[in-house]
Scaffold this motif. Structure first.
Motif, short mmCIF file in Angstrom:
data_model
loop_
_atom_site.label_atom_id
_atom_site.label_comp_id
_atom_site.label_asym_id
_atom_site.label_seq_id
_atom_site.Cartn_x
_atom_site.Cartn_y
_atom_site.Cartn_z
N LEU A 146 0.83 -1.21 0.00
CA LEU A 146 0.00 0.00 0.00
C LEU A 146 0.86 1.25 0.00
CD1 LEU A 146 -2.77 1.44 0.33
CD2 LEU A 146 -2.44 1.22 2.81
N HIS A 147 1.86 1.29 0.86
CA HIS A 147 2.70 2.48 0.99
C HIS A 147 3.52 2.76 -0.27
CE1 HIS A 147 2.61 2.15 5.68
NE2 HIS A 147 1.48 2.61 5.16
N ASP A 148 3.80 1.72 -1.05
CA ASP A 148 4.56 1.89 -2.29
C ASP A 148 3.69 2.26 -3.48
OD1 ASP A 148 6.96 1.36 -1.04
OD2 ASP A 148 7.06 -0.74 -1.67
N ALA A 149 2.38 2.27 -3.31
CA ALA A 149 1.46 2.53 -4.42
C ALA A 149 1.49 4.01 -4.81
CB ALA A 149 0.05 2.13 -4.03
N PRO A 150 1.05 4.34 -6.03
CA PRO A 150 0.94 5.75 -6.42
C PRO A 150 0.09 6.53 -5.43
CG PRO A 150 0.67 4.31 -8.33
CD PRO A 150 0.68 3.42 -7.12
#
Length: 248
Positions: A91-95
């Protein structure tokens, strides 16, 4: 006929369960809009939206169970906790979403809110002054620059479902948006410090533990009065006040 079960209810919103359907009733339409948008963007499993008719949002129940609850025993294997950490990292790495989230308050705004709340807690005798002062000191580590991430904003342990060692879904996205990733990690492990290492194993990158500890203090300090005023008990064993006592 399925019974109606009240999952949570207070002055701002309520969630009911009828069979395999959850009905979320929220007077603030913006929160419902934010929740539906966040679920559509999040690269992790989320509940299926069945229908919307303001002020109600209907979503399907998720398979599996939560890893526990604040103040209760934790469940699940170390691998399940690590899987949750991996999902959080995804989630944290998502756009980035375009909305700011609860975890995205500016440092200046958060500092002002925290200081005002600490004054009220002491002035009204809600908590002992030494407990408030010590946790305000610990909280300082969270008040630093951070890189925005796609955050859930209210990632309580009860909001993450697993089946065995697999994450089946994450619920309650109304506070989602751009924010501090470590706020999510701290919220998820609040009151379950014994599983922090498992979560970070799955998360897979360096995390400053002082900041995690600081967010535990921030979240607890800001929550005590609200919880008390809305019928919850932050003084129950393992809950927010015990979390603050562990920082002494």
């Amino acid at each position: 006929m399925d019974e109606v079960k009240v999952v949570v209810a207070h002055a701002e919103r309520a969630t009911l369960r009828v069979g395999d359907v959850f009905l979320k009733v929220d007077a603030d339409q913006a929160r419902i809009d934010a929740e539906v948008e966040a679920m559509s963007l999040a690269p992790v499993p989320t509940p299926q939206v069945l229908w919307r008719k303001p002020p109600v949002l209907a979503i399907a129940a998720l398979a599996g169970t939560t890893l526990g609850r604040l103040g209760g025993p934790s469940t699940g294997s170390p691998a399940a906790w690590a899987a949750a950490g991996a999902a959080i990292r995804k989630l944290h790495d998502a756009p980035l979403p375009h909305r700011p989230g609860r975890a995205g308050r500016s440092t200046a705004a958060l500092t002002a809110e925290l200081d005002a709340e600490c004054e009220l807690l002491m002035a009204n005798g809600v908590l002992p002054a030494d407990l408030v002062i010590r946790n305000r000191q610990v909280a300082e580590a969270a008040l630093r620059p951070w890189t925005p991430a796609f955050t859930h904003g209210d990632l309580q342990i009860a909001h993450v479902f697993v089946d065995g060692d697999e994450v089946t879904g994450i619920i309650d996205w109304s506070e989602a948006g751009r924010g501090d990733a470590l706020y999510d990690l701290a919220t998820f492990t609040l009151g379950h410090e014994e599983h922090l290492a498992d979560v970070l194993t799955g998360y897979g990158t360096y995390v400053d533990l002082d900041v995690i500890h600081a967010w535990w203090s921030v979240r607890s300090l800001l929550a005590v009065r609200w919880l008390t005023e809305h019928g919850f008990d932050p003084f129950a064993p393992g809950c927010e006040v015990d979390v603050m006592r562990s920082r002494m």
